[in-house]
Design an enzyme around this catalytic site. Structure first.
Site, short mmCIF file in Angstrom:
data_model
loop_
_atom_site.label_atom_id
_atom_site.label_comp_id
_atom_site.label_asym_id
_atom_site.label_seq_id
_atom_site.Cartn_x
_atom_site.Cartn_y
_atom_site.Cartn_z
N VAL A 106 0.81 -1.23 0.00
CA VAL A 106 0.00 0.00 0.00
C VAL A 106 0.85 1.28 0.00
O VAL A 106 0.32 2.37 -0.20
CB VAL A 106 -1.01 0.04 1.18
CG1 VAL A 106 -2.04 -1.07 1.06
CG2 VAL A 106 -0.30 0.02 2.53
N SER A 157 -6.98 3.18 15.24
CA SER A 157 -6.57 2.51 16.48
C SER A 157 -6.92 3.38 17.67
O SER A 157 -6.87 4.61 17.59
CB SER A 157 -5.05 2.29 16.45
OG SER A 157 -4.59 1.86 17.72
N TYR A 201 3.30 5.45 15.04
CA TYR A 201 2.09 4.70 14.67
C TYR A 201 0.84 5.49 15.06
O TYR A 201 -0.08 5.68 14.25
CB TYR A 201 2.13 3.36 15.40
CG TYR A 201 0.92 2.48 15.27
CD1 TYR A 201 0.71 1.69 14.15
CD2 TYR A 201 -0.01 2.40 16.31
CE1 TYR A 201 -0.39 0.85 14.06
CE2 TYR A 201 -1.12 1.57 16.23
CZ TYR A 201 -1.30 0.80 15.10
OH TYR A 201 -2.40 -0.03 15.02
N ALA A 231 0.49 8.64 15.67
CA ALA A 231 0.36 9.88 14.89
C ALA A 231 -0.26 9.56 13.53
O ALA A 231 -1.15 10.28 13.05
CB ALA A 231 1.72 10.54 14.74
N1 LIG Z 1 -3.75 -6.03 16.67
C1 LIG Z 1 -4.07 -4.97 17.37
O1 LIG Z 1 -4.08 -5.02 18.61
C2 LIG Z 1 -4.48 -3.69 16.68
C3 LIG Z 1 -4.98 -2.65 17.49
C4 LIG Z 1 -5.41 -1.48 16.88
C5 LIG Z 1 -5.33 -1.35 15.50
N2 LIG Z 1 -4.81 -2.36 14.75
C6 LIG Z 1 -4.80 -2.15 13.30
O2 LIG Z 1 -5.59 -3.15 12.67
C7 LIG Z 1 -5.10 -3.44 11.36
C8 LIG Z 1 -4.88 -4.93 11.21
O3 LIG Z 1 -3.91 -5.32 12.18
P1 LIG Z 1 -3.57 -6.83 12.55
O4 LIG Z 1 -3.47 -6.87 14.02
O5 LIG Z 1 -4.46 -7.76 11.84
O6 LIG Z 1 -2.09 -6.87 11.96
P2 LIG Z 1 -1.21 -8.05 11.38
O7 LIG Z 1 0.20 -7.60 11.49
O8 LIG Z 1 -1.59 -9.34 12.02
O9 LIG Z 1 -1.65 -8.08 9.84
C9 LIG Z 1 -1.39 -6.98 9.02
C10 LIG Z 1 -1.47 -7.41 7.57
O10 LIG Z 1 -1.15 -6.26 6.79
C11 LIG Z 1 -0.18 -6.61 5.82
N3 LIG Z 1 0.64 -5.43 5.49
C12 LIG Z 1 1.53 -4.82 6.30
N4 LIG Z 1 2.13 -3.82 5.62
C13 LIG Z 1 1.57 -3.81 4.38
C14 LIG Z 1 1.76 -3.01 3.23
N5 LIG Z 1 2.69 -2.04 3.20
N6 LIG Z 1 1.01 -3.26 2.14
C15 LIG Z 1 0.10 -4.25 2.14
N7 LIG Z 1 -0.11 -5.06 3.20
C16 LIG Z 1 0.62 -4.83 4.30
C17 LIG Z 1 0.63 -7.72 6.45
O11 LIG Z 1 1.32 -8.50 5.48
C18 LIG Z 1 -0.45 -8.49 7.21
O12 LIG Z 1 -1.06 -9.46 6.38
C19 LIG Z 1 -3.84 -2.60 11.22
O13 LIG Z 1 -4.14 -1.41 10.54
C20 LIG Z 1 -3.44 -2.32 12.66
O14 LIG Z 1 -2.67 -1.15 12.76
C21 LIG Z 1 -4.39 -3.52 15.31
#
Ligand SMILES: NC(=O)c1ccc[n+]([C@@H]2O[C@H](COP(=O)([O-])OP(=O)(O)OC[C@H]3O[C@@H](n4cnc5c(N)ncnc54)[C@H](O)[C@@H]3O)[C@@H](O)[C@H]2O)c1
Length: 257
Positions: free
Chosen positions: A67, A145, A158, A160
């Site tokens: 992305v 988040s 993150y 920010a």
């Molecule tokens: N897990 C948590 O506690 C939490 C809390 C708040 C927000 N989030 C947000 O939720 C979303 C999903 O998080 P998750 O916990 O499933 O994370 P994760 O790390 O388990 O999965 C993230 C996915 O995004 C993909 N990815 C990463 N960088 C990428 C890029 N540049 N281009 C395309 N794909 C990319 C990875 O390959 C992976 O498949 C994220 O935006 C994360 O910031 C997560």
């Protein structure tokens, strides 16, 4: 009375769809009869999840997309339109976190967090909205988040970036409402995914972790990916057609204001 989500045969793009929350979102939307593009920088997991979605009896297209690469996001939209002819829902879910105190953050780490979490949302949304405006329909769901609301220590870059996503959500809601496009953000607290395993909470001993979770989350547990996917499903559905510009915490009560 039966309730129609009005999602059957609609098309969703889910970035970061290869694991964690993105996978749960892909399977949940696929389960309603939607066709799904699983976009991820990891093509192996994107293909695996697309296979799981196909097993539900709908179409799924895995796509290798970073992305942070504007051209790749434009190709993603182009290929989706060639294959399905429409994009109804964009879920900007791809994310990345560097856990470090601000004083220790390098400019490169800062930049990477902004690139993936904020610029990625910009590129994917920019590539998609022309089509949604033309159709005068669409749903954009940004995964922000709670860290953007709370300003968690150790999440400077993150948080920010995620705050930028929250504000962009409001701006887009105002600009796109006239085209019947809704734009909302979901703010998870802590979700049981590979990302969360790398957080300070994820690294505590099981006893300490359980204690912290009880203290921080009124519902007494961290989220499962399905908790977030269920909210995405609602925001994508007809039932949410009058909701836009919101940043909805899905966090077991961690943030209450
Ligand atoms: N897990 C948590 O506690 C939490 C809390 C708040 C927000 N989030 C947000 O939720 C979303 C999903 O998080 P998750 O916990 O499933 O994370 P994760 O790390 O388990 O999965 C993230 C996915 O995004 C993909 N990815 C990463 N960088 C990428 C890029 N540049 N281009 C395309 N794909 C990319 C990875 O390959 C992976 O498949 C994220 O935006 C994360 O910031 C997560």
């Amino acid at each position: 009375m039966s309730y129609d989500l009005k999602l059957k045969d609609k098309v969703a793009i889910i970035t970061g769809g290869g694991q964690g929350m993105g996978r749960a979102i892909a399977l949940t939307l696929g389960g309603t009869g939607m066709h799904v593009v699983v976009a991820d920088k990891n093509s192996t997991t994107a293909e695996q999840v697309a296979g799981e979605v196909r097993a539900l009896g709908v179409q799924a297209l895995p796509m290798h997309v970073d992305v942070t690469d504007q051209l790749a996001t434009e190709r993603m939209v182009q290929t989706t339109l060639e294959r399905f002819g429409q994009i109804d829902v964009l879920v900007n879910n791809a994310g990345f976190i560097t856990w470090k105190k601000f004083a220790d953050l390098t400019p490169e780490e800062w930049q990477l967090n902004i690139d993936v979490n904020l610029n990625g949302v910009f590129y994917c949304t920019r590539a998609t909205i022309g089509h949604m405006i033309q159709r005068r329909a669409g749903r954009i769901i940004n995964i922000s988040s709670d860290s953007a609301k709370v300003g968690e220590a150790g999440t400077g870059a993150y948080a920010a970036a995620k705050a930028g996503v929250m504000t962009l959500t409001k701006v887009l809601a105002r600009e796109l409402g006239r085209y019947d496009i809704t734009v909302n953000a979901i703010c998870p607290g802590m979700v049981d995914t590979p990302m969360a395993a790398g957080t300070p909470l994820g690294q505590l001993s099981p006893e300490k972790r359980a204690q912290m979770i009880k203290l921080s989350f009124p519902l007494g547990r961290v989220a499962q990916p399905q908790d977030i996917a269920d909210t995405v499903l609602f925001l994508a559905s007809d039932g949410a057609k009058y909701i836009t510009g919101q940043a909805i915490s899905v966090d077991g009560g961690y943030v209450t204001a």
